[in-house]
Scaffold this motif. Structure first.
Motif, short mmCIF file in Angstrom:
data_model
loop_
_atom_site.label_atom_id
_atom_site.label_comp_id
_atom_site.label_asym_id
_atom_site.label_seq_id
_atom_site.Cartn_x
_atom_site.Cartn_y
_atom_site.Cartn_z
N LEU A 52 49.28 -30.61 -19.60
CA LEU A 52 49.24 -29.54 -20.59
C LEU A 52 47.84 -29.00 -20.82
O LEU A 52 47.65 -28.02 -21.55
N PHE B 41 55.48 -25.35 -22.43
CA PHE B 41 54.28 -25.34 -23.26
C PHE B 41 53.63 -23.95 -23.25
O PHE B 41 53.20 -23.45 -24.30
N LYS C 81 55.13 -28.04 -18.47
CA LYS C 81 54.02 -27.08 -18.56
C LYS C 81 54.54 -25.67 -18.84
O LYS C 81 53.97 -24.92 -19.65
N VAL D 29 52.22 -29.04 -28.89
CA VAL D 29 52.44 -30.21 -28.03
C VAL D 29 53.60 -31.03 -28.57
O VAL D 29 54.46 -31.50 -27.81
N CYS E 243 56.84 -29.39 -27.69
CA CYS E 243 57.10 -29.55 -26.26
C CYS E 243 57.64 -30.94 -25.96
O CYS E 243 58.65 -31.09 -25.26
#
Length: 227
Positions: free
Chosen positions: A49, A5, A2, A21, A24
């Motif tokens: 996320l 992100f 997280k 995404v 990540c």
């Protein structure tokens, strides 16, 4: 995941969410936070996320094209296992690229560049003393990337960049195993880096290529033992 992100969003405010995404998840796989062979829990990723399940699935499909994940019917997405042929290809490429890059650097290295390498050695020594293999491998990667970037040959830099992420995944996996089972490995690796810097510092062009190759051979042995 997280935290990364959020950083990606802050650094790339105009980029599509699915691409963020993807970046990540790409990092999670390369850094082995998602181990080889593990199943991707798309629902959990979506919740963590705070993005839609469709977005996560689309990102997984992008990873599928990179061959970092596989999709199994009625079972979902799995992180790709490590591949011996791919490993051998990468090792072969390193043995071609890195010795010549080091020789080019050896011919023109500056005092400022030598100081950067000594600073890296200090940080690597600290990581060795702490037994922090993850930090050591990050510094190891930085060490080799610095040689490549300082060599000044754009074609060599492009070739290296094309393999560096895949190389990192194998190296981290092997290092995690090797450092826990073989304390001598990390000490040997550090001594090799030290000798490489000394050869750069003293412009020992004939010696530097041999040292780099021996170092890559040491990495190859460790990876072969633990994959």
């Amino acid at each position: 995941m997280k935290k990364l992100f959020i950083q990606l969003i802050e650094n790339n405010p105009s980029e599509a969410t699915v691409k963020l995404v993807y970046k990540c998840l790409y990092n999670e796989i390369i850094m082995l936070n998602m181990p080889p062979g593990s199943k991707m829990n798309l629902s959990k990723i979506s919740n963590e996320l705070n993005v839609s399940g469709t977005t996560v699935r689309d990102a997984a499909m992008m990873l599928l094209k990179d061959e970092l994940v596989i999709m199994q019917s009625n079972q979902g997405f799995f992180v790709s296992n490590l591949n011996i042929k791919e490993l051998r290809d990468i090792i072969c490429a390193r043995k071609i690229i890195e010795p010549d890059a080091a020789k080019l650097l050896c011919e023109k290295i500056t005092n400022e560049q030598i100081e950067i390498f000594h600073n890296l050695l200090t940080l690597m020594d600290n990581a060795v003393n702490k037994g922090d293999y993850s930090e050591y491998k990050k510094l190891d990667e930085a060490f080799h990337r610095t040689i490549i970037n300082f060599c000044g040959n754009e074609s060599i830099i492009l070739m290296y960049n094309s393999i560096v992420d895949t190389m990192k995944r194998y190296a981290l996996f092997a290092a995690a195993k090797a450092y826990k089972k073989d304390a001598a490995y990390i000490n040997t690796s550090f001594r090799q880096h030290y000798n490489i810097v000394k050869s750069l510092e003293n412009s020992l062009i004939d010696n530097i290529g041999i040292l780099i190759k021996n170092h890559i051979d040491n990495d190859e042995r460790a990876i072969n033992l633990h994959i």
